[in-house]
Design an enzyme around this catalytic site. Structure first.
Site, PDB file in Angstrom:
ATOM      1  N   LYS A  88      27.100   0.437   0.118  1.00  0.00           N
ATOM      2  CA  LYS A  88      26.213   0.712   1.379  1.00  0.00           C
ATOM      3  C   LYS A  88      26.196   2.124   1.574  1.00  0.00           C
ATOM      4  O   LYS A  88      24.923   2.777   1.849  1.00  0.00           O
ATOM      5  CB  LYS A  88      26.844  -0.178   2.614  1.00  0.00           C
ATOM      6  N   HIS A 116      51.255 -26.289  -5.966  1.00  0.00           N
ATOM      7  CA  HIS A 116      52.584 -25.622  -6.672  1.00  0.00           C
ATOM      8  C   HIS A 116      52.945 -24.307  -6.394  1.00  0.00           C
ATOM      9  O   HIS A 116      53.884 -23.625  -7.220  1.00  0.00           O
ATOM     10  CB  HIS A 116      52.016 -25.933  -8.273  1.00  0.00           C
ATOM     11  N   GLU A 145      38.441  -8.412   8.746  1.00  0.00           N
ATOM     12  CA  GLU A 145      37.879  -6.803   9.173  1.00  0.00           C
ATOM     13  C   GLU A 145      37.020  -6.886  10.183  1.00  0.00           C
ATOM     14  O   GLU A 145      36.830  -6.124  10.987  1.00  0.00           O
ATOM     15  CB  GLU A 145      36.833  -6.236   7.921  1.00  0.00           C
ATOM     16  N   GLU A 197      36.329   4.892  -4.255  1.00  0.00           N
ATOM     17  CA  GLU A 197      36.739   4.112  -5.295  1.00  0.00           C
ATOM     18  C   GLU A 197      35.350   3.710  -5.942  1.00  0.00           C
ATOM     19  O   GLU A 197      35.441   3.948  -7.414  1.00  0.00           O
ATOM     20  CB  GLU A 197      37.265   2.659  -4.808  1.00  0.00           C
ATOM     21  N   GLY A 216      28.531  -4.256   5.814  1.00  0.00           N
ATOM     22  CA  GLY A 216      29.167  -4.533   4.477  1.00  0.00           C
ATOM     23  C   GLY A 216      29.798  -5.803   4.298  1.00  0.00           C
ATOM     24  O   GLY A 216      29.201  -6.141   3.047  1.00  0.00           O
ATOM     25  N   ARG A 217      30.469  -6.475   5.109  1.00  0.00           N
ATOM     26  CA  ARG A 217      30.793  -7.695   4.863  1.00  0.00           C
ATOM     27  C   ARG A 217      29.984  -8.846   4.818  1.00  0.00           C
ATOM     28  O   ARG A 217      30.293  -9.901   4.768  1.00  0.00           O
ATOM     29  CB  ARG A 217      32.322  -7.908   5.464  1.00  0.00           C
ATOM     30  N   LYS A 270      41.958   6.555   4.840  1.00  0.00           N
ATOM     31  CA  LYS A 270      40.907   6.882   4.027  1.00  0.00           C
ATOM     32  C   LYS A 270      40.954   8.660   4.549  1.00  0.00           C
ATOM     33  O   LYS A 270      41.174   9.217   3.405  1.00  0.00           O
ATOM     34  CB  LYS A 270      39.644   6.651   4.670  1.00  0.00           C
TER      35      LYS A 270
HETATM   36  O1  F6P Z   1      36.873  -1.110   3.627  1.00  0.00           O
HETATM   37  C1  F6P Z   1      35.796  -0.586   4.296  1.00  0.00           C
HETATM   38  C2  F6P Z   1      34.564  -0.541   3.957  1.00  0.00           C
HETATM   39  O2  F6P Z   1      33.706   0.158   4.844  1.00  0.00           O
HETATM   40  C3  F6P Z   1      33.896  -1.989   4.089  1.00  0.00           C
HETATM   41  O3  F6P Z   1      33.681  -2.439   5.348  1.00  0.00           O
HETATM   42  C4  F6P Z   1      32.931  -1.959   3.171  1.00  0.00           C
HETATM   43  O4  F6P Z   1      32.414  -3.177   2.891  1.00  0.00           O
HETATM   44  C5  F6P Z   1      33.631  -1.365   1.998  1.00  0.00           C
HETATM   45  O5  F6P Z   1      34.229  -0.299   2.623  1.00  0.00           O
HETATM   46  C6  F6P Z   1      32.621  -0.749   0.712  1.00  0.00           C
HETATM   47  O6  F6P Z   1      31.703   0.029   1.434  1.00  0.00           O
HETATM   48  P1  F6P Z   1      30.271   0.671   0.891  1.00  0.00           P
HETATM   49  O7  F6P Z   1      29.651  -0.389   0.585  1.00  0.00           O
HETATM   50  O8  F6P Z   1      29.750   1.586   1.766  1.00  0.00           O
HETATM   51  O9  F6P Z   1      31.071   1.356  -0.396  1.00  0.00           O
END
Ligand code: F6P
Length: 541
Positions: A196, A370, A339, A202, A253-254, A510
C-alpha cells in the site's frame, strides 16, 4: 454523532446483572434440554452460509440484552456512517470504504475510480492468462499485502489456473525469497510488488533482492516481469515498475484484498471468478446493511464476541476450518481482528476499562485435533471454537481418477465432516467421571486406582462452539465469508468505541528497528539499554 461507550449503557449493566444471576451457570446441555427449538431459533441464514449459534454460551435473555447494547451504542448509525464513507478512521483522517471495492458498477462511493482500476486489472489478468508466457507468479508483500491472497489462492485452488504456480514471499528473512528462487526461470516469472505504502522495509528489501536475482540470472525486460499494486504509484515508478494498479488511502491494508492487492487471486481465478469473489462479499455487505439486528450475522457475531470477552472472560477463540484449502484463514483473521481491535484507548484517546481484542488462532481440522484439541477439551481455559464445515469438497482432483479413487476421496470427505461434527459434540457433551469409570480403560499403570484413571478420562463438557456451514468453498462463498469477518470485527470494535482502522501499535518497533539497523554494522551500542547492547555484542562476536 455521539454514542455512549458500551460500558456506560443501561444494557451493559443489565448484562453484568444477567451474568451474576444466570450467565455464569449457562450450561449448554440444560439449555438444549429446556428448549427443543434452540437450534432453529439460533440458526441464522446469511449469503452463502448458514450459522448455527446454538452451541454458543448464551440464552434468550443474553441475546436480548446484547441487542439492547447494540441499539444503545448506535451500531446501525455507525455501520451506516462507514458504508457512506464518513471519515470514521479519525486518527488517520480517512474514510473506510473497502465495501466500495466490491459494489457493482454505478453503486457506492468512488464507483468510477474503483471500476476503472478493476477493469484495467482484470483485462491485464485475462491477457496474461491467455498469453501463457508465465509459469510462476511471485507476490512480494507483507501483512495486508500478503495474507489475503496467500489465504485465498489455496482456498480456491479448484478454480485456479493449473498452468500457474503461486509463491508468496513476505519475510525480511532472506530464507523466504531464497527458497522460492531456485524454482523460477526469469523468462517465465511474474513478480508482483504489493505494498500500500511502497515503503515497507520487508517488501522493499525482497523486491530489491528479487530484481537483483532477475538481472543476475540474465532476465531482461523488467517492465514485463515486475508489476506493482500500491497507493504510491510514484514510488513504484521510481523502483522501475511501469505497470501499476493503484488503490486509495480509504482502503485499509488488512481490508485490501478486494483492491489491486487481490491481483494474485485474480490471476489465479481469471476475471469471471474474481468478479464472483467480489459479488459474494457485496452480498454479505448488503446483508450487513439491511438485515434486522437479530438476524444480522455479522452483528450477532460481534455481539457474541463482546459478551465472551467482557462478561464470560474468554481471552481467545479458535478458528477450525474443516477444509484444508482454508488452512491460512486463521493467520488471515489474526491480522484482521487483532490489528483492528487490539487497542487500549477509545476513539477519543481515553483508556478503556474493559478488554478489547481476543486472541484469534487455529489450524484446519483435522490437523488441530492432533495438536491442541487436548487443551480445548480438558484444559483449564474455556476457548470458544468456530467450526467451518463445507458440504462438498473442492480441490483439484488428480488427472487419473478411477472410480475407486473417487470413492475413496468421497469417503475421506465424510470422515472430515464426521470429525468436525464429533468435535463440536464432544466439546458440548463432555464425559462424566461415572461414564468414564464405566468404560473399559486401556492399559494404565497398575499404581493408579481405576477412579483416578476415570478422572483423567473425564471431559467437563459445556465448551462453546459455533458452526458456519457452506455448500462449497467457491469464489462467491469465500468472498462472503471474509466480508462476514470484516463486518463482525467492525461491530465489536464499534461497541468498544475504538478505532478499528488504524494500527499505531506496529509503529514503535518499526522506528526502533530503523535506529538499530546501522548499529548491527557499526557495533555502536552507546545509549542503548543493557539487554539490547549485550545482545548486539553477542550477535557481532
Ligand atoms: O504491519 C503493519 C502494516 O502497516 C499493515 O497494516 C499492512 O497491511 C502491512 O504493514 C503492509 O503494509 P504495506 O502494504 O504498506 O506494505
Amino acid at each position: 454523532m455521539s454514542h455512549p461507550r458500551c460500558d456506560q449503557t443501561v444494557a451493559w449493566q443489565a448484562l453484568a446483572g444477567h451474568l451474576q444471576a444466570h450467565g455464569r451457570e449457562l450450561d449448554l446441555r440444560s439449555l438444549f434440554a429446556d428448549d427443543p427449538d434452540r437450534v432453529r431459533r439460533l440458526t441464522i441464514a446469511a449469503p452463502e452460509m448458514v450459522a448455527d449459534l446454538s452451541r454458543a454460551h448464551w440464552d434468550v435473555a443474553t441475546r436480548e440484552h446484547l441487542l439492547g447494547l447494540a441499539r444503545e451504542c448506535g451500531i446501525e448509525a455507525r455501520r451506516d456512517a462507514m458504508l457512506a464513507g464518513e471519515p470514521i478512521n479519525g486518527t488517520e483522517g480517512r474514510a473506510v470504504l473497502h465495501t466500495a471495492l466490491r459494489a457493482p458498477k454505478g453503486q457506492g462511493p468512488h464507483s468510477e475510480l474503483v471500476h476503472d482500476v478493476l477493469d484495467r486489472m482484470l483485462a491485464y489478468v485475462d491477457a496474461v492468462r491467455a498469453e501463457g508466457r508465465f509459469t510462476d507468479v511471485v507476490n512480494i508483500g507483507i501483512g495486508g499485502s500478503d495474507l489475503g491472497p496467500q489465504m485465498a489462492v489455496p482456498a480456491l485452488e479448484a478454480f485456479a489456473d493449473p498452468a500457474l504456480r503461486y509463491h508468496f514471499v513476505s519475510n525480511v528473512d532472506g530464507q523466504d525469497l531464497a527458497s522460492v528462487l531456485p524454482k523460477l526461470k526469469p523468462e517465465t516469472t511474474l513478480f508482483i510488488i504489493a505494498s500500500k505504502t511502497f515503503t515497507t522495509q520487508e517488501t522493499m528489501a525482497n523486491a530489491q533482492a528479487a530484481r537483483q536475482w532477475f538481472v543476475d540470472v540474465g532476465g531482461t525486460d523488467i517492465a514485463t516481469h515486475f508489476v506493482a499494486t500500491t497507493t504510491n504509484v510514484a514510488a513504484a515508478a521510481q523502483f522501475g515498475v511501469t505497470t501499476t494498479f493503484g488503490f486509495w488511502d480509504w482502503v485499509g491494508g488488512r481490508y485490501s484484498m478486494w483492491s489491486a492487492i487481490g491481483l494474485p487471486v485474480a490471476l489465479a481465478l481469471g476475471s469471471t471468478h474474481f468478479r464472483a469473489f467480489l459479488a459474494g462479499a457485496h452480498a454479505m455487505d448488503q446483508h450487513f446493511a439491511t438485515a434486522p439486528l437479530a438476524a444480522n450475522l455479522p452483528i450477532q457475531l460481534g455481539l457474541l464476541d463482546v459478551w465472551y470477552r467482557n462478561f464470560k472472560g474468554y481471552t481467545s477463540r479458535c478458528i477450525s476450518p474443516y477444509h484444508n484449502g482454508l488452512r491460512r484463514l486463521p493467520a488471515y483473521l489474526q491480522q484482521l481482528v487483532m490489528e483492528s481491535n487490539g487497542k487500549c484507548v477509545d476513539a477519543d484517546g481515553h483508556p478503556v476499562p474493559y478488554a478489547t481484542s481476543e486472541v484469534v488462532w487455529g489450524e484446519p481440522g483435522t490437523n488441530g485435533q492432533h495438536a491442541f484439541y487436548q487443551m480445548l477439551h480438558q484444559g483449564t481455559d474455556v476457548i470458544p471454537v468456530e467450526f467451518i464445515l463445507v458440504k462438498r469438497p473442492s480441490f483439484r482432483q488428480p488427472a487419473a481418477m478411477s472410480p475407486a479413487l473417487r470413492d475413496l476421496f468421497a469417503e475421506q470427505h465424510r470422515m472430515l465432516l464426521a470429525n468436525g461434527l464429533a468435535q463440536a459434540q464432544a466439546l458440548m457433551w463432555g464425559k462424566t467421571t461415572a461414564e468414564a469409570a464405566g468404560e473399559q480403560a486401556p492399559t494404565a499403570s497398575k499404581d493408579l486406582a481405576p477412579e483416578v484413571i476415570a478422572r483423567h478420562r473425564t471431559f467437563p463438557g459445556n465448551r462453546p462452539s459455533l458452526t458456519l456451514l457452506l455448500d462449497e468453498v467457491t469464489p462467491r462463498s469465500l468472498g462472503a465469508l471474509i466480508a462476514l469477518h470484516e463486518h463482525r470485527t467492525f461491530v465489536s470494535g464499534a461497541l468498544w468505541g475504538i478505532n478499528s482502522f488504524d494500527q499505531w501499535g506496529v509503529e514503535l518497533g518499526k522506528a526502533m528497528c530503523k535506529e538499530l539497523l546501522p548499529r548491527l554494522s557499526s557495533g555502536d551500542v552507546s545509549g542503548l539499554d543493557a539487554a539490547t547492547a549485550a545482545m548486539i555484542r553477542q550477535l557481532r562476536a
